[in-house]
Design an enzyme around this catalytic site. Structure first.
Site, PDB file in Angstrom:
ATOM      1  N   LYS A 170     -13.220  -2.257  -2.772  1.00 58.22           N
ATOM      2  CA  LYS A 170     -12.770  -0.946  -2.277  1.00 58.22           C
ATOM      3  C   LYS A 170     -13.054   0.139  -3.317  1.00 58.22           C
ATOM      4  O   LYS A 170     -13.360   1.274  -2.968  1.00 58.22           O
ATOM      5  CB  LYS A 170     -11.274  -0.998  -1.932  1.00 58.22           C
ATOM      6  CG  LYS A 170     -10.708   0.314  -1.360  1.00 58.22           C
ATOM      7  CD  LYS A 170     -11.297   0.697  -0.002  1.00 58.22           C
ATOM      8  CE  LYS A 170     -10.947   2.124   0.408  1.00 58.22           C
ATOM      9  NZ  LYS A 170      -9.642   2.276   1.023  1.00 58.22           N
ATOM     10  N   LYS A 187      -5.490   9.036  -6.005  1.00 61.83           N
ATOM     11  CA  LYS A 187      -4.940   7.771  -6.519  1.00 61.83           C
ATOM     12  C   LYS A 187      -6.044   6.731  -6.652  1.00 61.83           C
ATOM     13  O   LYS A 187      -6.175   6.078  -7.689  1.00 61.83           O
ATOM     14  CB  LYS A 187      -3.836   7.290  -5.558  1.00 61.83           C
ATOM     15  CG  LYS A 187      -3.298   5.892  -5.812  1.00 61.83           C
ATOM     16  CD  LYS A 187      -3.856   4.826  -4.867  1.00 61.83           C
ATOM     17  CE  LYS A 187      -3.545   5.014  -3.417  1.00 61.83           C
ATOM     18  NZ  LYS A 187      -3.968   3.878  -2.575  1.00 61.83           N
ATOM     19  N   THR A 212      -4.909   0.278  -0.497  1.00 63.64           N
ATOM     20  CA  THR A 212      -5.827   0.315  -1.637  1.00 63.64           C
ATOM     21  C   THR A 212      -4.960   0.372  -2.888  1.00 63.64           C
ATOM     22  O   THR A 212      -4.201   1.311  -3.086  1.00 63.64           O
ATOM     23  CB  THR A 212      -6.759   1.538  -1.567  1.00 63.64           C
ATOM     24  OG1 THR A 212      -7.545   1.426  -0.379  1.00 63.64           O
ATOM     25  CG2 THR A 212      -7.674   1.607  -2.774  1.00 63.64           C
TER      26      THR A 212
END
Length: 295
Positions: A180, A248, A105
């Protein structure tokens, strides 16, 4: 150019990044009889795969020189950048016609940069982040969201099908990463709800496991409720997905939303709560450790 199925007889698949997810994903490819080259920073993590027949390589560059398909599953966007665009990276050492699938990701802008650099060199790139955690990786039931050229996606789809079940082409380069972000935004507020519900069940004197039987199949049902609430109840905070990686992801989503002029109050609250957990030393715990904020 016509792209044929990448899983031909002479396919050599490189896998960079053997972590919680990567070890299962690479293992599935190996179990189908394909030649798999592996590299990860901590060699011990790859030893089991090597015992099963994977070939250990000393560097990312060595993987790139030999493989005609390279899959990456690393930690952060800066890792992706180094692995692909660094002087010892994949794009500097791969052969023309190589396919790249980044399943980390990462940021949509970086996915586009890798795609464009690959294209200039006569190589092909997909951004294909996943959802499903350690369980989805183990059971080869991952959701895989893909960005890039459609014909390249079709050529790589048989390989993706070894690792996941819900494989959807989302559009041009960067689209997989944007999808995502939608996934992570939906999970962020949901995790708060799941933890609050379990704490409420406990405090009201109910048996949380019995409560789950009622609510997990109703309107409140979610992947997190079914898979992570039982871990909360059991006090199992081992990572299926690291808090540090979730932070993150939420950071990327917040930046992307801000760039689009969109407010995301639910996401902001979840990020604050996970930042608090990380400050308390929980960054290497699983995302279900949000439960500890109420204890």
């Amino acid at each position: 150019m016509v792209h044929n199925n990448v899983l031909h007889q002479n396919a050599v698949i490189g896998f960079v990044g053997i972590g919680v997810m990567g070890k299962s994903m690479a293992g599935h490819i190996l179990s189908k009889g394909h030649k798999v080259l592996v590299y990860t920073r901590t060699k011990e993590k790859a030893l089991k795969l090597v015992e099963q027949g994977a070939v250990w390589k000393q560097s990312v560059a060595e993987v790139a020189q030999e493989a005609n398909i390279v899959i990456t599953m690393v930690g952060y966007p800066y890792d992706v950048e180094e692995v692909y665009l660094g002087e010892n990276g994949i794009l500097a050492h791969a052969n023309e016609g190589t396919y790249f699938i980044d399943m980390t990701t990462s940021t949509p802008s970086l996915a586009i940069k890798i795609y464009e650099t690959a294209k200039q060199k006569g190589m092909y790139s997909l951004d294909a982040p996943v959802s499903g955690g350690d369980v989805g990786a183990k059971e080869a039931r991952l959701a895989i969201m893909v960005g890039g050229d459609h014909d390249v996606f079709e050529a790589c789809k048989p390989l993706l099908e070894i690792m996941g079940q819900n494989i959807v082409y989302q559009g041009q380069a960067g689209s997989g990463q944007h999808t995502k972000m939608c996934n992570q935004i939906a999970i962020a507020s949901n995790m708060i709800g799941v933890a609050e519900a379990m704490v409420y069940a406990k405090k009201s004197g109910l048996d949380p496991e019995t409560v789950l039987k009622s609510i997990s199949t109703g309107a409140a049902g979610s992947w997190s409720l079914s898979n992570l609430a039982p871990r909360m109840i059991a006090g199992n905070f081992e990572p299926g997905f690291f808090i540090k990686h979730f932070i993150k992801d939420m950071g990327i989503a917040l930046e992307e939303a801000k760039a689009m002029g969109m407010e995301t109050p639910g996401l902001e609250l979840a990020k604050q709560m996970y930042d608090e957990l990380a400050e308390k030393g929980e960054e290497n715990s699983g995302t279900q450790a949000i439960f500890k904020l109420w204890e």
